[in-house]
Design a protein around this motif. Structure first.
Motif, PDB file in Angstrom:
ATOM      1  N   UNK A  63      -2.825   4.334   4.457  1.00  0.00           N
ATOM      2  CA  UNK A  63      -4.163   3.905   3.991  1.00  0.00           C
ATOM      3  C   UNK A  63      -4.062   2.860   2.886  1.00  0.00           C
ATOM      4  N   UNK A  64      -5.041   2.022   2.823  1.00  0.00           N
ATOM      5  CA  UNK A  64      -5.117   1.021   1.758  1.00  0.00           C
ATOM      6  C   UNK A  64      -5.601   1.666   0.464  1.00  0.00           C
ATOM      7  N   UNK A  65      -5.109   1.147  -0.655  1.00  0.00           N
ATOM      8  CA  UNK A  65      -5.639   1.545  -1.950  1.00  0.00           C
ATOM      9  C   UNK A  65      -5.125   2.862  -2.495  1.00  0.00           C
ATOM     10  N   UNK A  66      -4.130   3.485  -1.861  1.00  0.00           N
ATOM     11  CA  UNK A  66      -3.596   4.743  -2.397  1.00  0.00           C
ATOM     12  C   UNK A  66      -2.639   4.436  -3.547  1.00  0.00           C
ATOM     13  N   UNK A  67      -2.497   5.405  -4.452  1.00  0.00           N
ATOM     14  CA  UNK A  67      -1.673   5.183  -5.644  1.00  0.00           C
ATOM     15  C   UNK A  67      -0.188   5.060  -5.301  1.00  0.00           C
ATOM     16  N   UNK A  68       0.251   5.815  -4.303  1.00  0.00           N
ATOM     17  CA  UNK A  68       1.663   5.806  -3.929  1.00  0.00           C
ATOM     18  C   UNK A  68       1.926   4.664  -2.956  1.00  0.00           C
ATOM     19  N   UNK A  69       2.853   3.778  -3.318  1.00  0.00           N
ATOM     20  CA  UNK A  69       3.189   2.652  -2.447  1.00  0.00           C
ATOM     21  C   UNK A  69       3.925   3.148  -1.203  1.00  0.00           C
ATOM     22  N   UNK A  70       3.750   2.419  -0.127  1.00  0.00           N
ATOM     23  CA  UNK A  70       4.398   2.792   1.141  1.00  0.00           C
ATOM     24  C   UNK A  70       5.910   2.895   0.979  1.00  0.00           C
ATOM     25  N   UNK A  71       6.529   1.905   0.322  1.00  0.00           N
ATOM     26  CA  UNK A  71       7.982   1.920   0.148  1.00  0.00           C
ATOM     27  C   UNK A  71       8.432   3.124  -0.680  1.00  0.00           C
ATOM     28  N   UNK A  72       7.656   3.489  -1.687  1.00  0.00           N
ATOM     29  CA  UNK A  72       8.007   4.646  -2.508  1.00  0.00           C
ATOM     30  C   UNK A  72       7.922   5.935  -1.694  1.00  0.00           C
ATOM     31  N   UNK A  73       6.895   6.021  -0.832  1.00  0.00           N
ATOM     32  CA  UNK A  73       6.798   7.177   0.056  1.00  0.00           C
ATOM     33  C   UNK A  73       8.025   7.265   0.955  1.00  0.00           C
ATOM     34  N   UNK A  74       8.464   6.135   1.510  1.00  0.00           N
ATOM     35  CA  UNK A  74       9.634   6.139   2.384  1.00  0.00           C
ATOM     36  C   UNK A  74      10.886   6.583   1.629  1.00  0.00           C
ATOM     37  N   UNK A  75      11.013   6.160   0.368  1.00  0.00           N
ATOM     38  CA  UNK A  75      12.151   6.576  -0.439  1.00  0.00           C
ATOM     39  C   UNK A  75      12.132   8.081  -0.692  1.00  0.00           C
ATOM     40  N   UNK A  76      10.990   8.608  -1.113  1.00  0.00           N
ATOM     41  CA  UNK A  76      10.874  10.035  -1.384  1.00  0.00           C
ATOM     42  C   UNK A  76      11.049  10.855  -0.110  1.00  0.00           C
ATOM     43  N   UNK A  77      10.527  10.342   1.001  1.00  0.00           N
ATOM     44  CA  UNK A  77      10.679  11.035   2.281  1.00  0.00           C
ATOM     45  C   UNK A  77      12.152  11.069   2.704  1.00  0.00           C
ATOM     46  N   UNK A  78      12.880   9.964   2.486  1.00  0.00           N
ATOM     47  CA  UNK A  78      14.303   9.924   2.828  1.00  0.00           C
ATOM     48  C   UNK A  78      15.083  10.953   2.018  1.00  0.00           C
ATOM     49  N   UNK A  79      14.752  11.070   0.729  1.00  0.00           N
ATOM     50  CA  UNK A  79      15.408  12.088  -0.101  1.00  0.00           C
ATOM     51  C   UNK A  79      15.100  13.488   0.418  1.00  0.00           C
ATOM     52  N   UNK A  80      13.840  13.722   0.803  1.00  0.00           N
ATOM     53  CA  UNK A  80      13.448  15.036   1.303  1.00  0.00           C
ATOM     54  C   UNK A  80      14.167  15.357   2.617  1.00  0.00           C
TER      55      UNK A  80
END
Length: 294
Positions: A63-80
């Motif tokens: 979604x547009x305008x969310x606080x968490x950037x897409x790239x940051x989500x991908x990084x956190x997801x990779x760690x998880x």
């Protein structure tokens, strides 16, 4: 080298309980080998497949305008994903070490390549070094994860494997060329030739289900590099990263990039052999022997 984790051993026992009832030869035998080959390949691609699925999903549904950037989500997801694979025994600690090595090696190259303008990451992020979001290192780690897992679950052995010191020197030269060709003559064609000479006689012997099969190792490198090139096209289509010329609209990644992925495959494979030492193929199958002198 332990072939299966505890979970994989249970899956293997369940598969044998069902598939051992089918004939070992003829059409059924061939279909069983083909089915198990595909399932094992998918299992080996677990980390990379999960990352690619997340890249596609965030391209389509972020979604547009969310606080968490897409790239940051991908990084956190990779760690998880990485932690989950260890907790649920989907990979070994040795394979996690391979992922860490690849993340460091890949991130260092990414920092240099983005600064040189080879490609860019067009979106903003918090978890980054220079112009490189930290999830990008996991894309290299996915290659290392696949190679480590596929070597283990297919019980790969090798005939005529070159000395490890020679393969390590080749990998170091390839890695250096990824940086040096920006300043001096590109040595990739010489590296292709050295790779061919070094591995020309090497054959990989691998067990699918009931039987061992074999393939020239150079052909195996090419096939894996080809699938990485397909994955890169998906990555650039999703704008996880883009090359010059893809700013306005997506275009397929040049087939010439296949050569770069082929050379990166050599680095990846050699790094994996430092953790999972290649084993010599023994026709009598009476013992495991080192494939090359340390």
């Amino acid at each position: 080298m332990k072939r299966f984790t505890s979970l994989e051993s249970r899956i293997d026992a369940g598969a044998h309980a069902v598939l051992d009832r089918l004939p070992a030869s003829g059409l059924y035998g061939g279909l069983v080998e083909f089915l198990v080959f595909g399932l094992k390949q998918a299992w080996a691609c677990l980390f990379g497949g999960a990352m690619l699925a997340l890249i596609i999903a965030t391209k389509l549904y972020w979604p547009d305008g969310v606080a968490l950037a897409r790239y940051d989500f991908l990084f956190l997801a990779a760690l998880a994903i990485q932690l989950s694979m260890l907790v649920f025994r989907l990979e070994t600690v040795a394979e996690a070490k391979v992922i860490l090595i690849f993340h460091i090696v890949g991130t260092l190259m990414e920092i240099f390549k983005t600064s040189a303008g080879s490609w860019i990451y067009p979106e903003e992020s918090f978890f980054r070094l220079g112009g490189v979001p930290l999830f990008s290192g996991f894309m290299y780690a996915a290659v290392g994860s696949y190679l480590a897992r596929v070597s283990r679950i297919f019980d790969m052995r090798y005939s005529n494997y070159p000395p490890l010191w020679a393969t390590a020197l080749l990998a170091a030269a390839i890695y250096a060329n990824f940086f040096a060709h920006h300043f001096i003559v590109d040595m990739r064609y010489a590296l292709f030739a050295i790779t061919a000479l070094l591995y020309l006689r090497t054959t990989v012997h691998y067990r699918v289900f009931r039987f061992r099969h074999r393939m020239p190792l150079l052909l195996g490198f090419l096939l894996v590099a080809l699938f990485i090139w397909f994955a890169e096209n998906i990555g650039t289509w999703s704008r996880a990263w883009i090359y010059p010329g893809q700013h306005e609209a997506w275009t397929p990644v040049s087939i010439q990039k296949l050569g770069a992925w082929y050379l990166l495959m050599i680095i990846s494979f050699v790094l994996v052999t430092l953790v999972h030492r290649p084993q010599r193929y023994d026709v009598s199958a009476t013992a495991l022997k080192p494939a090359a002198a340390e």
